[in-house]
Enzyme design. Sequence first.
Site, PDB file in Angstrom:
ATOM      1  CD  GLU A 280       7.791  10.657  80.522  1.00 30.73           C
ATOM      2  OE1 GLU A 280       7.390   9.813  81.347  1.00 30.73           O
ATOM      3  OE2 GLU A 280       8.060  10.374  79.335  1.00 30.73           O
TER       4      GLU A 280
ATOM      5  CG  HIS B 144       3.012  14.564  74.947  1.00 31.80           C
ATOM      6  ND1 HIS B 144       4.132  15.018  74.295  1.00 31.80           N
ATOM      7  CD2 HIS B 144       3.083  13.211  74.911  1.00 31.80           C
ATOM      8  CE1 HIS B 144       4.849  13.970  73.871  1.00 31.80           C
ATOM      9  NE2 HIS B 144       4.229  12.873  74.232  1.00 31.80           N
TER      10      HIS B 144
ATOM     11  CD  GLU C 116       4.351  18.000  73.000  1.00 28.44           C
ATOM     12  OE1 GLU C 116       3.288  18.520  73.334  1.00 28.44           O
ATOM     13  OE2 GLU C 116       5.024  17.291  73.770  1.00 28.44           O
TER      14      GLU C 116
ATOM     15  CD  GLU D 127       8.742  11.555  75.338  1.00 25.58           C
ATOM     16  OE1 GLU D 127       8.095  11.609  74.279  1.00 25.58           O
ATOM     17  OE2 GLU D 127       8.636  10.595  76.129  1.00 25.58           O
TER      18      GLU D 127
ATOM     19  CB  THR E 101      14.761   6.769  81.224  1.00 30.04           C
ATOM     20  OG1 THR E 101      14.169   6.330  79.990  1.00 30.04           O
ATOM     21  CG2 THR E 101      13.738   7.529  82.038  1.00 30.04           C
TER      22      THR E 101
ATOM     23  CB  THR F 176       5.731  14.184  77.268  1.00 31.17           C
ATOM     24  OG1 THR F 176       6.650  13.206  76.816  1.00 31.17           O
ATOM     25  CG2 THR F 176       6.307  15.567  77.056  1.00 31.17           C
TER      26      THR F 176
ATOM     27  CD  GLN G 199       8.570   7.978  69.448  1.00 26.03           C
ATOM     28  OE1 GLN G 199       9.406   8.833  69.747  1.00 26.03           O
ATOM     29  NE2 GLN G 199       7.392   7.899  70.033  1.00 26.03           N
TER      30      GLN G 199
ATOM     31  NE  ARG H 194      -1.897   8.672  66.001  1.00 24.57           N
ATOM     32  CZ  ARG H 194      -0.995   8.698  66.978  1.00 24.57           C
ATOM     33  NH1 ARG H 194       0.137   8.056  66.847  1.00 24.57           N
ATOM     34  NH2 ARG H 194      -1.232   9.363  68.089  1.00 24.57           N
TER      35      ARG H 194
ATOM     36  CE1 TYR I 124       1.682  10.098  73.117  1.00 25.70           C
ATOM     37  CE2 TYR I 124      -0.429   9.004  72.853  1.00 25.70           C
ATOM     38  CZ  TYR I 124       0.560   9.833  72.364  1.00 25.70           C
ATOM     39  OH  TYR I 124       0.432  10.376  71.094  1.00 25.70           O
TER      40      TYR I 124
ATOM     41  CG  ASP J 115       7.292   6.777  79.345  1.00 26.76           C
ATOM     42  OD1 ASP J 115       6.964   7.486  80.317  1.00 26.76           O
ATOM     43  OD2 ASP J 115       7.736   7.247  78.287  1.00 26.76           O
TER      44      ASP J 115
ATOM     45  NE  ARG K 141      10.409  13.093  70.356  1.00 26.33           N
ATOM     46  CZ  ARG K 141       9.668  12.695  71.371  1.00 26.33           C
ATOM     47  NH1 ARG K 141       9.025  11.527  71.327  1.00 26.33           N
ATOM     48  NH2 ARG K 141       9.566  13.423  72.457  1.00 26.33           N
TER      49      ARG K 141
ATOM     50  CE  LYS L 100       9.406   7.356  73.551  1.00 23.70           C
ATOM     51  NZ  LYS L 100       9.108   8.654  74.184  1.00 23.70           N
TER      52      LYS L 100
ATOM     53  CG  ASP M 217      11.282   8.177  78.037  1.00 19.26           C
ATOM     54  OD1 ASP M 217      12.123   7.346  78.387  1.00 19.26           O
ATOM     55  OD2 ASP M 217      10.397   7.942  77.198  1.00 19.26           O
TER      56      ASP M 217
END
Lengths: 421, 421
Positions: A201, A133, A361, A199, A255, A347, A238, A142, A128, A126, A235, A251, A231
Amino acid sequence: MPLKRSWVESANSPDTDFPLNNLPCGSFRAADGEAHCGIAIGEMILDITALEAEGLLSLDAEEEVFFFGDWTEFMALGPAAWAAFRETVTEMLAEGAPDAEGLAAYLVPQADAKMLMPFAVSEYTDFYASKNHATNVGTMFRGAENALPPNWLSIPIGYNGRASSVVVSGTDVRRPWGQLKAPDAELPVFAPCKRFDLELEMGAIVGQDSEGPVTVGEADEMIFGYVLLNDWSARDIQAWEYQPLGPFQAKATATTISPWIVPKAALDPFRTTTPERERELLPYLREPGPMLYDIQLEVGLAPEGKPETVIARTNYREMYYSSAQQLAHHTTSGCPMSVGDLLGSGTISGPDKGARGALLELAWGGKEPVTLDSGETRSFLEDGDTLTLRGAAQGDGYRIGFGECTGKVLPALDDPYGGRG
Amino acid sequence: MPLKRSWVESANSPDTDFPLNNLPCGSFRAADGEAHCGIAIGEMILDITALEAEGLLSLDAEEEVFFFGDWTEFMALGPAAWAAFRETVTEMLAEGAPDAEGLAAYLVPQADAKMLMPFAVSEYTDFYASKNHATNVGTMFRGAENALPPNWLSIPIGYNGRASSVVVSGTDVRRPWGQLKAPDAELPVFAPCKRFDLELEMGAIVGQDSEGPVTVGEADEMIFGYVLLNDWSARDIQAWEYQPLGPFQAKATATTISPWIVPKAALDPFRTTTPERERELLPYLREPGPMLYDIQLEVGLAPEGKPETVIARTNYREMYYSSAQQLAHHTTSGCPMSVGDLLGSGTISGPDKGARGALLELAWGGKEPVTLDSGETRSFLEDGDTLTLRGAAQGDGYRIGFGECTGKVLPALDDPYGGRG
């Protein structure tokens, strides 16, 4: 390219996902109880396994490749075989085909068909790779200053996922348990996930083996086709587990992929370029041509027993890196790739708020819950919610679709160990 | 438990890895050119595939399980079949067995045998479960204050690796290319890895499928056996790519396993407990009994054409988490596990400097190069270096070994794209 007309009348409607221009590959439970390979055409499925068994397909292969009812062996035959087969099936289903009457016996209504996994997933990676996203999630995890990691504009960031957890559309998804640590707690608890998410995708399916690094152009040749991919993501699991080695159990619950693999050839008219580079890419990542696709995507959320609300609309062309770039990067270390490898695009989020491909999001970490048509709100998924991804490339009087990629959230088990713990 | 004596005389030596107490499972290229399953006994291999083909094995299976020359189908039969088979083979090879003379025709000298992958790796997961290793690497990558991540004492941290890159001992390993960014450089370059390293690990092989979470006790039952494992690592690629989603291409060049899978039953007398918990584990991770093993391990490094130096000596009992705990954690999210899944223990480092399982730690990121017997020094691996892992549990007058887990570093290609880039 205009609509190609078929003697299967429902394939000529501008509203079908499956005109003769598409010919996507799926697997279904046939009347004999076995898994069969099929190709979607309008509202029907052409039973490819039955045709091969009757000797009605002229494939340049030594043995039957559709016998086991998935597309893995066919993919292994390679691009020349894919093209020849596509031409054969196009002729068989085209308006005016001489043997239409005989072939009609091999059509099965999609409405009656239980769809199965269309291929055996070898390994699942997978990525990113949507800048919107990555920026949104990075800001939440972060802070705005560290939102986009320093490597992001140089590397199509990816991690290995869990192939065994990939399921076909229509499979229920059980809310997982996991280690959760509240921000103000000192220690984690083992409890059902409270922040279960989707997610949105695209998935690229690798149809050829490789040894050693491949160029972006070669990578594009290796891709057999594309699916929609959800996916499912926990959260809260994670957030606690992902440092320093990346997402793992967050994850691994499931999926979901769409039942139909749309061949790359069907998407060719919709190729489009990746956006302008904000940092020059290293030569091995440069694309010899357009390798994204203009595919309109949407996510529907239906609470139990209530109508669906479309909570996001975006487009695959929003990605910063194409699947071909991701696959080329995947091979740089000499990593061997295999027929049946599945690459999640990452995503897909557009620049607007309504174009974000995850509830994380859309509801900004729970701070701005999404309001559904029913008046309910969602920060994350609730038990009983059914998620449905849809996607299509819009041609001139026809569209190339994937069918629905759907799954319903089942409540967590009271005791995941059934008293054995 | 004392040595069990065999009519294969070399199996009774205290210096063999393969006494009758062991009976490890491997695959080799037989005289007919095909892959055969074999069991190591002293200096010989008992050809299991040939015995089955001749009807000389009484397995409770509907079809031949050794026909394809690997152990995957046998593992799928489950623990009762593993135990019955072990008893059968023990009787066949025991001193005084009535049909020793007939069976001798099915012995092949190991010296003549080319070893092959003993099972098809379904998926590969690598962990990070030695506290010494995590602390050492964390100090170098993130500074002493952030060395051990906050989750480390609660979670057996793991990430999904790449199954397609797992190779059997004896396979050469090509130094990879990748994105490297010097600390003082603004942008990365694409170049051959300069900090190529080993990781000394044990690998646990999952021999049963699972759906839904399993307890630590159930996880232990699912493990078929153990191998030595070298997770080749490109430290410079890793440093630049691994944030935020973990190692990817840095770990995808190759992972080498020993040719012999030592059955869990052979290791049973050497079970030992994990060290005292520094933080109480969540109940799902608690062990019902001792699940580590007292296995002495060493790493030898031989420069091209020069003698070997043992650069590290440690023990598997140094781990903070057992493979059974790791497997149980792996299933918490509902992640399905499969026959043939391989779980790397994580690098095994003891508390002393000479007990560290990677050059990164042994030479402390290049600051304290390791001096070899030849007088050469090593901060990381050089082209032509041969790495050999060895491991054995020491019994009373016998030892349970794995054979050598070896690989030689080949120089990077001049152009990884062979002019196609």
